[in-house]
Design a protein around this motif. Structure first.
Motif, PDB file in Angstrom:
ATOM      1  N   THR A  67       0.849  -1.187   0.000  1.00 20.60           N
ATOM      2  CA  THR A  67       0.000   0.000   0.000  1.00 20.60           C
ATOM      3  C   THR A  67       0.891   1.247   0.000  1.00 20.60           C
ATOM      4  O   THR A  67       2.116   1.155   0.149  1.00 20.60           O
ATOM      5  CB  THR A  67      -0.890   0.027   1.252  1.00 20.60           C
ATOM      6  N   HIS A  68       0.256   2.413  -0.133  1.00 18.58           N
ATOM      7  CA  HIS A  68       1.006   3.662  -0.036  1.00 18.58           C
ATOM      8  C   HIS A  68       1.692   3.770   1.319  1.00 18.58           C
ATOM      9  O   HIS A  68       2.846   4.203   1.408  1.00 18.58           O
ATOM     10  CB  HIS A  68       0.076   4.865  -0.250  1.00 18.58           C
ATOM     11  N   ARG A  72       5.676   4.175   2.146  1.00 20.36           N
ATOM     12  CA  ARG A  72       6.160   5.250   3.022  1.00 20.36           C
ATOM     13  C   ARG A  72       7.036   4.682   4.131  1.00 20.36           C
ATOM     14  O   ARG A  72       8.094   5.228   4.467  1.00 20.36           O
ATOM     15  CB  ARG A  72       4.988   6.014   3.651  1.00 20.36           C
ATOM     16  N   GLN A  91       4.438  12.828  -0.566  1.00 19.48           N
ATOM     17  CA  GLN A  91       3.462  12.191  -1.453  1.00 19.48           C
ATOM     18  C   GLN A  91       4.020  12.034  -2.863  1.00 19.48           C
ATOM     19  O   GLN A  91       3.754  11.024  -3.532  1.00 19.48           O
ATOM     20  CB  GLN A  91       2.168  13.003  -1.461  1.00 19.48           C
ATOM     21  N   VAL A  94       6.229   8.892  -2.922  1.00 21.06           N
ATOM     22  CA  VAL A  94       5.449   7.654  -3.007  1.00 21.06           C
ATOM     23  C   VAL A  94       4.878   7.489  -4.411  1.00 21.06           C
ATOM     24  O   VAL A  94       4.900   6.392  -4.984  1.00 21.06           O
ATOM     25  CB  VAL A  94       4.319   7.646  -1.955  1.00 21.06           C
ATOM     26  N   LYS A  95       4.397   8.579  -4.997  1.00 19.78           N
ATOM     27  CA  LYS A  95       3.836   8.532  -6.344  1.00 19.78           C
ATOM     28  C   LYS A  95       4.889   8.070  -7.348  1.00 19.78           C
ATOM     29  O   LYS A  95       4.584   7.313  -8.288  1.00 19.78           O
ATOM     30  CB  LYS A  95       3.302   9.905  -6.743  1.00 19.78           C
ATOM     31  N   PHE A  98       5.003   4.356  -7.208  1.00 20.49           N
ATOM     32  CA  PHE A  98       3.808   3.748  -7.792  1.00 20.49           C
ATOM     33  C   PHE A  98       3.753   3.949  -9.305  1.00 20.49           C
ATOM     34  O   PHE A  98       3.249   3.085 -10.028  1.00 20.49           O
ATOM     35  CB  PHE A  98       2.549   4.284  -7.112  1.00 20.49           C
ATOM     36  N   GLY A 107      -3.483   1.642  -7.147  1.00 10.96           N
ATOM     37  CA  GLY A 107      -3.283   2.086  -5.777  1.00 10.96           C
ATOM     38  C   GLY A 107      -2.580   1.044  -4.924  1.00 10.96           C
ATOM     39  O   GLY A 107      -2.359   1.253  -3.731  1.00 10.96           O
TER      40      GLY A 107
END
Length: 202
Positions: A67-68, A72, A91, A94-95, A98, A107
């Protein structure tokens, strides 16, 4: 305290052995020049590992996907060492991960997405948050200070470095807070001390 730290070191060696053993079951070798390799060496003291091992070690809830929040944690984005970074930058970091390993924009990063990405030559980027401090206070002290500057014969009298002093100061703070909470929980509630507006009407 010293015995506790030495016991922790033994546990870390067991993790290293498990990751190395797991690595022998796959040909998906982790690259030697990416952030994941730096992370495993600096944060886990593990050199020999493969892509499946890396995924499993950082799938903290064993769900089969990242997951995000797990990304993190792996990158140490919320560690106190990164407290000066803005939430927007966190953020974005993390992006960036992904964007590489979640091609369907779901997601989540599944184990299959991860393995396919590694096989295609994709690598975890260095997003500027260090080697990924994601252990608790005890782990980070052990891995980044105690192992480097102390040995098996260390006594409490030897723990005089600034890092040692700060570590035990934080321990004292936690113990004091726990004692205060314990005393509060043991206190009897005196109804007359509760303002009327907070009392339930019967």
């Amino acid at each position: 305290m010293v015995h506790k730290l030495l016991g922790f070191a033994a546990g870390l060696l067991a993790l290293s052995s498990a990751a190395n053993a797991h690595g022998s079951h796959s040909d998906d070798k982790a690259p030697s020049d990416d952030w994941a390799t730096r992370h495993m060496m600096e944060e886990h003291h593990i050199e020999g590992f493969d892509a499946p091992s890396f995924f499993i070690v950082h799938d903290y809830d064993s769900s089969g996907f990242w997951t995000h929040d797990e990304v993190r944690k792996t990158y140490g984005i919320d560690d106190e060492s990164n407290s000066d970074k803005s939430e927007a930058r966190k953020q974005d970091a993390v992006k960036a991960v992904f964007d590489i390993f979640d091609p369907g924009n779901t997601g989540f990063i599944t184990k299959e997405d991860w393995l396919h990405g590694i096989a295609a030559g994709k690598r975890l980027p260095d997003v500027g948050f260090g080697p990924g401090h994601h252990g608790d206070m005890e782990y980070e002290y052990e891995i980044h200070h105690f192992e480097k500057f102390h040995g098996d014969d260390t006594t409490e009298e030897d723990l005089v470095h600034p890092q040692d002093i700060e570590h035990f100061r934080r321990h004292d703070e936690e113990e004091d807070a726990a004692l205060r909470l314990e005393k509060l929980e043991a206190m009897q509630i005196v109804l007359n001390n509760i303002p009327q507006k907070f009392r339930r009407n019967f």
